[in-house]
Design a protein around this motif. Structure first.
Motif, mmCIF file in Angstrom:
data_model
loop_
_atom_site.group_PDB
_atom_site.id
_atom_site.type_symbol
_atom_site.label_atom_id
_atom_site.label_comp_id
_atom_site.label_asym_id
_atom_site.label_seq_id
_atom_site.Cartn_x
_atom_site.Cartn_y
_atom_site.Cartn_z
ATOM 1 N N THR A 1 0.850 -1.187 0.000
ATOM 2 C CA THR A 1 0.000 0.000 0.000
ATOM 3 C C THR A 1 0.886 1.237 0.000
ATOM 4 O O THR A 1 1.740 1.394 0.878
ATOM 5 N N TYR A 2 0.682 2.100 -0.977
ATOM 6 C CA TYR A 2 1.519 3.287 -1.164
ATOM 7 C C TYR A 2 0.778 4.521 -0.651
ATOM 8 O O TYR A 2 -0.418 4.690 -0.890
ATOM 9 N N TYR A 3 1.532 5.376 0.031
ATOM 10 C CA TYR A 3 0.966 6.593 0.608
ATOM 11 C C TYR A 3 1.769 7.805 0.156
ATOM 12 O O TYR A 3 3.006 7.788 0.173
ATOM 13 N N CYS A 4 1.052 8.857 -0.236
ATOM 14 C CA CYS A 4 1.705 10.154 -0.379
ATOM 15 C C CYS A 4 1.509 10.914 0.929
ATOM 16 O O CYS A 4 0.542 10.670 1.668
ATOM 17 N N SER A 5 2.413 11.833 1.221
ATOM 18 C CA SER A 5 2.384 12.483 2.528
ATOM 19 C C SER A 5 3.035 13.857 2.444
ATOM 20 O O SER A 5 3.932 14.084 1.624
ATOM 21 N N ILE A 6 2.555 14.778 3.285
ATOM 22 C CA ILE A 6 3.184 16.089 3.423
ATOM 23 C C ILE A 6 3.421 16.351 4.904
ATOM 24 O O ILE A 6 2.753 15.777 5.771
ATOM 25 N N SER A 7 4.368 17.220 5.178
ATOM 26 C CA SER A 7 4.716 17.551 6.558
ATOM 27 C C SER A 7 4.064 18.877 6.937
ATOM 28 O O SER A 7 4.242 19.888 6.251
ATOM 29 N N GLN A 8 3.278 18.842 8.017
ATOM 30 C CA GLN A 8 2.605 20.035 8.509
ATOM 31 C C GLN A 8 2.690 20.066 10.033
ATOM 32 O O GLN A 8 2.209 19.153 10.707
ATOM 33 N N SER A 9 3.316 21.104 10.571
ATOM 34 C CA SER A 9 3.392 21.302 12.032
ATOM 35 C C SER A 9 3.927 20.055 12.733
ATOM 36 O O SER A 9 3.316 19.534 13.677
ATOM 37 N N PHE A 10 5.076 19.569 12.266
ATOM 38 C CA PHE A 10 5.740 18.407 12.852
ATOM 39 C C PHE A 10 4.878 17.138 12.782
ATOM 40 O O PHE A 10 4.992 16.251 13.622
ATOM 41 N N GLN A 11 4.015 17.080 11.797
ATOM 42 C CA GLN A 11 3.204 15.889 11.581
ATOM 43 C C GLN A 11 3.288 15.493 10.111
ATOM 44 O O GLN A 11 3.445 16.347 9.234
ATOM 45 N N LEU A 12 3.185 14.207 9.875
ATOM 46 C CA LEU A 12 3.092 13.704 8.509
ATOM 47 C C LEU A 12 1.628 13.381 8.219
ATOM 48 O O LEU A 12 1.056 12.478 8.826
ATOM 49 N N LEU A 13 1.040 14.140 7.315
ATOM 50 C CA LEU A 13 -0.343 13.902 6.929
ATOM 51 C C LEU A 13 -0.351 12.954 5.743
ATOM 52 O O LEU A 13 0.259 13.223 4.708
ATOM 53 N N LEU A 14 -1.037 11.830 5.900
ATOM 54 C CA LEU A 14 -1.024 10.783 4.883
ATOM 55 C C LEU A 14 -2.241 10.863 3.973
ATOM 56 O O LEU A 14 -3.321 11.290 4.391
ATOM 57 N N GLY A 15 -2.044 10.408 2.737
ATOM 58 C CA GLY A 15 -3.167 10.238 1.828
ATOM 59 C C GLY A 15 -3.964 9.001 2.193
ATOM 60 O O GLY A 15 -3.660 8.296 3.161
ATOM 61 N N SER A 16 -4.992 8.721 1.422
ATOM 62 C CA SER A 16 -5.873 7.588 1.730
ATOM 63 C C SER A 16 -5.232 6.243 1.412
ATOM 64 O O SER A 16 -5.709 5.207 1.858
ATOM 65 N N GLY A 17 -4.152 6.246 0.629
ATOM 66 C CA GLY A 17 -3.457 4.999 0.317
ATOM 67 C C GLY A 17 -3.923 4.369 -0.981
ATOM 68 O O GLY A 17 -5.091 4.467 -1.358
ATOM 69 N N THR A 18 -2.998 3.714 -1.670
ATOM 70 C CA THR A 18 -3.294 2.988 -2.908
ATOM 71 C C THR A 18 -2.710 1.586 -2.785
ATOM 72 O O THR A 18 -1.496 1.422 -2.640
ATOM 73 N N HIS A 19 -3.586 0.591 -2.833
ATOM 74 C CA HIS A 19 -3.120 -0.795 -2.734
ATOM 75 C C HIS A 19 -2.719 -1.292 -4.120
ATOM 76 O O HIS A 19 -3.518 -1.279 -5.058
ATOM 77 N N LEU A 20 -1.473 -1.727 -4.244
ATOM 78 C CA LEU A 20 -0.943 -2.238 -5.509
ATOM 79 C C LEU A 20 -0.742 -3.741 -5.411
ATOM 80 O O LEU A 20 -0.067 -4.228 -4.505
ATOM 81 N N GLY A 21 -1.338 -4.460 -6.351
ATOM 82 C CA GLY A 21 -1.149 -5.900 -6.451
ATOM 83 C C GLY A 21 -0.515 -6.239 -7.789
ATOM 84 O O GLY A 21 -0.998 -5.800 -8.840
ATOM 85 N N VAL A 22 0.562 -6.997 -7.766
ATOM 86 C CA VAL A 22 1.284 -7.373 -8.987
ATOM 87 C C VAL A 22 1.107 -8.867 -9.212
ATOM 88 O O VAL A 22 1.393 -9.675 -8.320
ATOM 89 N N VAL A 23 0.632 -9.242 -10.395
ATOM 90 C CA VAL A 23 0.387 -10.646 -10.726
ATOM 91 C C VAL A 23 1.041 -10.960 -12.067
ATOM 92 O O VAL A 23 1.293 -10.069 -12.885
ATOM 93 N N ASP A 24 1.314 -12.245 -12.286
ATOM 94 C CA ASP A 24 1.908 -12.666 -13.559
ATOM 95 C C ASP A 24 0.900 -12.614 -14.697
ATOM 96 O O ASP A 24 1.232 -12.248 -15.828
ATOM 97 N N VAL A 25 -0.348 -12.996 -14.398
ATOM 98 C CA VAL A 25 -1.403 -13.007 -15.417
ATOM 99 C C VAL A 25 -2.627 -12.308 -14.851
ATOM 100 O O VAL A 25 -3.095 -12.654 -13.763
ATOM 101 N N LEU A 26 -3.130 -11.334 -15.584
ATOM 102 C CA LEU A 26 -4.324 -10.626 -15.143
ATOM 103 C C LEU A 26 -5.545 -11.530 -15.297
ATOM 104 O O LEU A 26 -5.667 -12.262 -16.283
ATOM 105 N N PRO A 27 -6.460 -11.507 -14.347
ATOM 106 C CA PRO A 27 -7.663 -12.352 -14.453
ATOM 107 C C PRO A 27 -8.552 -11.885 -15.593
ATOM 108 O O PRO A 27 -8.640 -10.691 -15.895
#
Length: 207
Positions: free
Chosen positions: A111-137
């Motif tokens: 799961t990949y997240y983009c993030s920015i730093s605001q007031s000593f905090q890392l604000l995360l995006g909602s996330g993107t789940h990546l699945g890699v397969v040899d053959v697509l269904p």
């Protein structure tokens, strides 16, 4: 910096705790084939000093820093992160960034997240789940309900009449009516012929 990582760990332990409306990450899910490439987009609705990209691996239980890109386009990569595999493309308005991943492998699952730093905090995006397969269904096939092979018995009108017999009222009543109408229509014609014949006979005998 220690405060940033401490807050990041707290956010990660409580999924969605630090996700907010300041970051819009798309798509939510990606299913890609091995050796292909993909792209994750992150839109920012607040001023920032740069965008971080992280990957969480459920299998390795590891939250890994991938790359940081500042508004000037300079990228800083994490440890053992290939620059040929990961690249960041930013819009001229600095309001959106895209993480491009090439030469996909099984190790890229996560799961990949983009993030920015605001007031000593890392604000995360909602996330993107990546699945890699040899053959697509393959897409599911639409199936039609099988047609019934049971023969349907149909009785035609002619067969229904024949089963009732030749003496059935359905047969002789219309026939008798037709004959009667025909006879009645012949009576005036016969009468006219009779009168015409009589006139001719009288005319011949008068001469």
């Amino acid at each position: 910096m220690a405060q940033l990582w401490l807050h990041l760990c707290i956010c990660f332990q409580i999924p969605g705790f630090c996700t907010n409306l300041l970051l819009s990450q798309t798509p939510g899910h990606i299913l890609a084939q091995t050796n292909n490439k993909t792209e994750i987009r992150c839109e920012l609705k607040k001023e920032h000093t740069g965008v971080y990209w992280y990957r969480w691996s459920q299998e390795r239980q590891n939250f890994e820093f991938l790359v940081f890109s500042n508004p000037l386009g300079k990228a800083t990569y994490g440890t053992n992160i290939s620059q040929d595999k990961f690249s960041v493309q930013g819009a001229s308005s600095h309001s959106s960034y895209s993480l491009r991943i090439s030469q996909l492998r099984d190790s890229d699952n996560g799961t990949y997240y983009c993030s920015i730093s605001q007031s000593f905090q890392l604000l995360l995006g909602s996330g993107t789940h990546l699945g890699v397969v040899d053959v697509l269904p393959l897409p599911p096939k639409t199936t039609e309900a099988p047609l019934s092979t049971k023969p349907v018995r149909r009785v035609t009108k002619s067969k229904a009449v024949s089963k009732k017999g030749a003496c059935s009222p359905l047969v002789w009543v219309p026939l008798a009516t037709s004959v009667l109408v025909l006879l009645l229509s012949l009576v005036p014609t016969a009468y006219r012929l009779y009168r015409l014949r009589r006139r001719l006979w009288l005319r011949i005998h008068r001469q």
